[in-house]
Motif scaffolding. Structure first.
Motif, short mmCIF file in Angstrom:
data_model
loop_
_atom_site.label_atom_id
_atom_site.label_comp_id
_atom_site.label_asym_id
_atom_site.label_seq_id
_atom_site.Cartn_x
_atom_site.Cartn_y
_atom_site.Cartn_z
N ARG A 161 5.78 -0.94 -3.99
CA ARG A 161 5.49 -2.03 -3.06
C ARG A 161 6.00 -1.63 -1.68
O ARG A 161 7.05 -1.00 -1.55
CB ARG A 161 6.12 -3.35 -3.49
CG ARG A 161 7.62 -3.47 -3.26
CD ARG A 161 8.09 -4.88 -3.58
NE ARG A 161 9.53 -5.04 -3.45
CZ ARG A 161 10.13 -5.43 -2.32
NH1 ARG A 161 9.41 -5.66 -1.24
NH2 ARG A 161 11.44 -5.57 -2.28
N PRO A 162 5.26 -1.95 -0.63
CA PRO A 162 5.76 -1.69 0.72
C PRO A 162 6.90 -2.65 1.05
O PRO A 162 6.81 -3.85 0.76
CB PRO A 162 4.53 -1.93 1.60
CG PRO A 162 3.65 -2.83 0.80
CD PRO A 162 3.91 -2.50 -0.65
N ILE A 163 7.95 -2.14 1.64
CA ILE A 163 9.10 -2.97 1.98
C ILE A 163 8.93 -3.62 3.36
O ILE A 163 9.17 -4.81 3.53
CB ILE A 163 10.40 -2.14 1.94
CG1 ILE A 163 10.66 -1.64 0.51
CG2 ILE A 163 11.59 -2.96 2.43
CD1 ILE A 163 11.87 -0.76 0.38
N ASN A 164 8.51 -2.81 4.33
CA ASN A 164 8.43 -3.33 5.70
C ASN A 164 7.27 -2.70 6.48
O ASN A 164 7.37 -2.49 7.68
CB ASN A 164 9.74 -3.05 6.44
CG ASN A 164 9.98 -1.56 6.62
OD1 ASN A 164 9.44 -0.74 5.88
ND2 ASN A 164 10.78 -1.19 7.59
N SER A 165 6.19 -2.37 5.79
CA SER A 165 5.12 -1.63 6.46
C SER A 165 3.74 -2.09 5.97
O SER A 165 3.61 -2.65 4.89
CB SER A 165 5.28 -0.13 6.21
OG SER A 165 5.19 0.16 4.82
N VAL A 166 2.75 -1.81 6.81
CA VAL A 166 1.35 -2.04 6.45
C VAL A 166 0.59 -0.75 6.72
O VAL A 166 0.87 -0.04 7.68
CB VAL A 166 0.73 -3.20 7.26
CG1 VAL A 166 1.36 -4.51 6.86
CG2 VAL A 166 0.86 -2.96 8.75
N PRO A 167 -0.39 -0.41 5.86
CA PRO A 167 -1.14 0.83 6.05
C PRO A 167 -2.32 0.66 7.01
O PRO A 167 -2.98 -0.38 7.03
CB PRO A 167 -1.63 1.15 4.64
CG PRO A 167 -1.79 -0.19 3.99
CD PRO A 167 -0.73 -1.08 4.60
N ILE A 168 -2.58 1.70 7.79
CA ILE A 168 -3.73 1.73 8.69
C ILE A 168 -4.44 3.06 8.46
O ILE A 168 -3.89 4.13 8.73
CB ILE A 168 -3.31 1.61 10.17
CG1 ILE A 168 -2.52 0.31 10.40
CG2 ILE A 168 -4.54 1.68 11.07
CD1 ILE A 168 -1.96 0.20 11.80
N LYS A 169 -5.68 2.99 7.95
CA LYS A 169 -6.45 4.20 7.68
C LYS A 169 -7.26 4.61 8.91
O LYS A 169 -7.78 3.75 9.63
CB LYS A 169 -7.39 3.97 6.50
CG LYS A 169 -6.70 3.74 5.18
CD LYS A 169 -7.66 3.31 4.09
CE LYS A 169 -8.74 4.33 3.87
NZ LYS A 169 -9.63 3.98 2.74
#
Length: 202
Positions: free
Chosen positions: A75-83
């Motif tokens: 699970r991401p703790i403090n991030s969001v992915p950007i492709k």
């Protein structure tokens, strides 16, 4: 589950990662999150170095880890992915009109510039982007065709990349759970993917 152990690790990413979808054209997108095989590959790379194994024998380590793997989640703790995709200059390995490339006498055709997929992990706070992984194994003793090894916390601490060689990471926390309860398929919000049991694998 008896004799099952779990390791939990928090991983900081320098910028994100590159792990492209296989089987597509040379212009292929990156995964939204690193697939489980990249984490197992990073772990087997550390163990193979410790055992002094080359690339051929190193695959046995990953095979052993996979056979003993019961579940893996993140699970991401403090991030969001950007492709995204950008143009990269790469060496072109090919045969054109019977001529092998790369060819020092024909540099123009020895390189290519396809778009390569990457995933940036954007932090939601002032800290580095982090992802937490949970890996559950049937035991610490692993057996391969020619080598036996014991999985330890130090192996997780030594992981330096997840994905391509440019996907640098730093492990910020590792802890071990000796008593694993499989009644609920999650751990602190981590989505778990369970593997078939050794009995089901045959």
């Amino acid at each position: 589950m008896k004799d099952a152990i779990a390791y939990v690790m928090d991983v900081e990413f320098v910028w994100g990662f590159q792990c492209r979808v296989a089987g597509m054209s040379k212009t292929s997108p990156s995964f939204l999150y690193p697939p489980p095989t990249t984490v197992l590959g990073a772990l087997s790379n550390v163990i193979s170095r410790e055992l002094g194994l080359g690339e051929a024998d190193g695959t046995l380590v990953m095979s052993s880890l996979s056979k003993n793997l019961l579940a893996i989640g993140w699970r991401p703790i403090n991030s969001v992915p950007i492709k995204y995709e950008d143009i990269n200059r790469i060496i072109s390995v090919k045969i054109t009109s019977g001529r092998l490339y790369p060819d020092p006498s024909d540099l123009g055709r020895s390189f290519d510039s396809p778009a390569r997929g990457k995933t940036i992990l954007s932090s939601l706070d002032d800290d580095s982007p982090k992802i937490r992984w949970v890996l559950v194994f049937s035991g610490e003793e692993m057996k391969t065709e020619n080598y036996d090894f014991e999985l330890k916390k130090k192996h997780f601490w030594r992981i330096s990349r997840i994905g391509s060689k440019e996907s640098l990471v730093s492990v910020s926390n590792v802890w071990k759970i000796d008593e694993v309860n499989f009644k609920f398929p999650s751990y602190r919000g981590c989505l778990l993917y369970t593997s078939p049991s050794p009995r089901d694998r045959g």
